[in-house]
Design an enzyme around this catalytic site. Sequence first.
Site, short mmCIF file in Angstrom:
data_model
loop_
_atom_site.label_atom_id
_atom_site.label_comp_id
_atom_site.label_asym_id
_atom_site.label_seq_id
_atom_site.Cartn_x
_atom_site.Cartn_y
_atom_site.Cartn_z
N ILE A 1 -8.30 -0.90 11.50
CA ILE A 1 -8.52 -1.04 10.06
C ILE A 1 -7.24 -1.54 9.41
O ILE A 1 -6.17 -0.94 9.59
CB ILE A 1 -8.96 0.30 9.44
CG1 ILE A 1 -10.25 0.77 10.10
CG2 ILE A 1 -9.14 0.16 7.94
CD1 ILE A 1 -10.64 2.18 9.73
N CYS A 2 -7.36 -2.62 8.66
CA CYS A 2 -6.20 -3.20 7.98
C CYS A 2 -6.09 -2.61 6.59
O CYS A 2 -6.68 -3.11 5.62
CB CYS A 2 -6.36 -4.73 7.92
SG CYS A 2 -4.95 -5.57 7.16
N MET A 3 -5.33 -1.52 6.50
CA MET A 3 -5.09 -0.85 5.21
C MET A 3 -3.63 -0.42 5.16
O MET A 3 -3.15 0.24 6.08
CB MET A 3 -6.01 0.37 5.06
CG MET A 3 -7.47 0.04 4.87
SD MET A 3 -8.52 1.52 4.86
CE MET A 3 -7.85 2.42 3.48
#
Length: 289
Positions: free
Chosen positions: A215-217
């Site tokens: 997840i790109c956060m």
Amino acid sequence: MATLLRKIGLIRLHDRDTEDPKHHQGSLKGSKGNQKNNKHCQTANESNLLSTPEIKARKLDQHGKDKEKPGRDAKEKQHQQQQQQQSGGIGVGGVSVGGGGNKSTGASSLAPLAPHRHHCTQVRTRRLMKELQEIRRLGDNFITVELVDDNLFDWNVKLHQVDKDSALWQDMKETGTDFILLNVTFPDNFPFSPPFMRVLTPRLENGYVLDGGAICMELLTPRGWSSAYTVEAVMRQFAASLVKGQGRICRKAGKSKKAFSRKEAEATFKSLVKTHEKYGWVSPPVSDG
């Protein structure tokens, strides 16, 4: 009468002139012996003066100080060596022995780690127990949590709701997907470090979900993380980023059946963190997850 006195005087002079020379030398030797005796007496007197109680006490005091000084220096040197060994594993002469050369030094340098680790475990446990209770008290059925093998530090989180006006929600209805399943693991120093979170099922496209389910956060990185974030808040941020990134359920034949793997997710996450640290975080911003 005068004539008699003169004769007596002449006899005395004659006796003095005819006196035995050996007797004269003996008298000289006697005087020299007396001088030697006098010198011996003077030496004895000097030794007697030096052996008085006061001077003896001074000598003993000075001798004790001379002995005490090397002992004190040795103790100070030993104390300094112990301090150096405890601080950096430095041995005699500045040679490092903290690694594998000296087991006792290595043990002393590693000893303080155990209480620190124990304290971190206590903080992590209390925090997760509290969050687990709060999630179970939620009335909107937003998320549910199951422990993996009863491990408090390994959660499977089911995300039941996303924006109902989104395409992702429509995909979930059409495919009969009741939830999006995520795995969340908590490091030893949680909540001061972020958890690692990845998608398990279904296989998603876009929505800032990358290879392996990573997840790109930004808030999941050490730079963007705050200990004030709760698991519930992180999941709400993730649900918002799915919709913002136009996430969809993959329906392609073959690809949709391929499961995400943790190893691939970890490698992808490390790569994206390096990329964003170099070029900055553009999307999604922290406010959007």
